[in-house]
Design a protein around this motif. Structure first.
Motif, short mmCIF file in Angstrom:
data_model
loop_
_atom_site.label_atom_id
_atom_site.label_comp_id
_atom_site.label_asym_id
_atom_site.label_seq_id
_atom_site.Cartn_x
_atom_site.Cartn_y
_atom_site.Cartn_z
N UNK A 83 0.83 -1.21 0.00
CA UNK A 83 0.00 0.00 0.00
C UNK A 83 0.86 1.25 0.00
N UNK A 84 0.29 2.33 -0.52
CA UNK A 84 1.00 3.62 -0.52
C UNK A 84 1.38 4.03 0.91
N UNK A 85 0.49 3.83 1.86
CA UNK A 85 0.83 4.24 3.24
C UNK A 85 1.96 3.39 3.81
N UNK A 86 2.12 2.16 3.36
CA UNK A 86 3.26 1.34 3.78
C UNK A 86 4.55 1.92 3.20
N UNK A 87 4.49 2.32 1.94
CA UNK A 87 5.68 2.89 1.30
C UNK A 87 6.08 4.20 1.97
N UNK A 88 5.10 4.95 2.44
CA UNK A 88 5.41 6.19 3.18
C UNK A 88 6.15 5.89 4.48
N UNK A 121 6.96 -19.64 4.47
CA UNK A 121 5.83 -19.61 5.39
C UNK A 121 4.56 -19.05 4.78
N UNK A 122 4.66 -18.35 3.66
CA UNK A 122 3.50 -17.71 3.05
C UNK A 122 2.77 -18.69 2.15
N UNK A 123 1.57 -19.15 2.53
CA UNK A 123 0.86 -20.10 1.66
C UNK A 123 0.26 -19.41 0.44
N UNK A 124 0.18 -20.15 -0.65
CA UNK A 124 -0.35 -19.57 -1.88
C UNK A 124 -1.80 -19.14 -1.74
N UNK A 125 -2.49 -19.67 -0.73
CA UNK A 125 -3.89 -19.30 -0.49
C UNK A 125 -4.04 -17.83 -0.10
N UNK A 126 -2.95 -17.20 0.36
CA UNK A 126 -3.01 -15.79 0.74
C UNK A 126 -2.72 -14.84 -0.43
N UNK A 127 -2.41 -15.40 -1.59
CA UNK A 127 -2.05 -14.55 -2.73
C UNK A 127 -3.18 -13.59 -3.11
N UNK A 128 -4.41 -14.08 -3.13
CA UNK A 128 -5.52 -13.20 -3.51
C UNK A 128 -5.64 -12.02 -2.55
N UNK A 129 -5.41 -12.26 -1.25
CA UNK A 129 -5.49 -11.16 -0.29
C UNK A 129 -4.39 -10.13 -0.56
N UNK A 130 -3.24 -10.58 -1.05
CA UNK A 130 -2.19 -9.63 -1.38
C UNK A 130 -2.57 -8.79 -2.61
N UNK A 131 -3.14 -9.42 -3.61
CA UNK A 131 -3.60 -8.66 -4.78
C UNK A 131 -4.72 -7.70 -4.40
N UNK A 132 -5.59 -8.13 -3.46
CA UNK A 132 -6.68 -7.26 -3.00
C UNK A 132 -6.13 -6.03 -2.27
N UNK A 133 -5.02 -6.21 -1.56
CA UNK A 133 -4.40 -5.13 -0.78
C UNK A 133 -3.54 -4.22 -1.66
N UNK A 134 -2.97 -4.76 -2.72
CA UNK A 134 -2.01 -4.05 -3.56
C UNK A 134 -2.56 -2.75 -4.14
N UNK A 135 -1.83 -1.68 -3.88
CA UNK A 135 -2.05 -0.39 -4.53
C UNK A 135 -0.82 -0.16 -5.40
#
Length: 160
Positions: A83-88, A121-135
């Motif tokens: 996210x942009x706020x993470x990059x800040x 440790x990161x399961x592939x099942x969490x990939x969609x949540x990462x794309x959903x979060x991605x800005x």
């Protein structure tokens, strides 16, 4: 390169942040740090259980990576930076010395990569949540993951 140069290699899990980060650090002769190594144990446990991290989970981790960058002054750091706020947070007080490199890929490309990855440790099942979060960033070097690692490094070097 400026006197202080920090490169954050960003993107969703499985896009190649560690591989590209290590190669870029070797090329530039500066240290490489994998942001995953700095996650607190409770974040890792949460992800292992298939629970996506939230902003609160990420806050301290991002501050740790920002402090790491300020301490080393020249480094390549692999960090999702979704996210942009993470990059800040990551570039706080070092904005002028910071460059983000976004390793961009489609959900299908990344899913294919994750099916071949083990010991993470990161399961592939969490990939969609990462794309959903991605800005997607507007002020980053963008490198498509369909390129070979050496082509990605060449693409990055054209912009620095």
């Amino acid at each position: 390169m400026s006197e202080t140069s920090i490169f954050y290699i960003m993107g969703v899990s499985g896009c190649g942040k560690s591989t590209i980060g290590e190669l870029l650090a070797q090329e530039l002769k500066i240290p490489f740090f994998d942001g995953d190594d700095f996650h607190p144990a409770n974040n890792i446990e949460k992800m292992k259980k298939g629970i996506p991290l939230n902003d609160e989970d990420r806050q301290g981790w991002l501050e740790t990576l920002n402090n790491l960058a300020k301490k080393h002054k020249k480094a390549v750091i692999a960090c999702s930076s979704l996210k942009e706020k993470y990059r800040q947070i990551l570039e706080k007080d070092i904005e002028k010395e910071t460059t983000f490199v976004y390793l961009k890929g489609t959900f299908q490309e990344i899913t294919e990569r994750l099916t071949h990855r083990s010991n993470h440790f990161m399961p592939k099942e969490l990939l969609q949540s990462q794309f959903d979060t991605l800005e997607e960033p507007t002020n980053a070097i963008i490198a498509p993951i369909r390129l070979s690692p050496s082509e990605v490094i060449s693409e990055i070097k054209k912009h620095i």
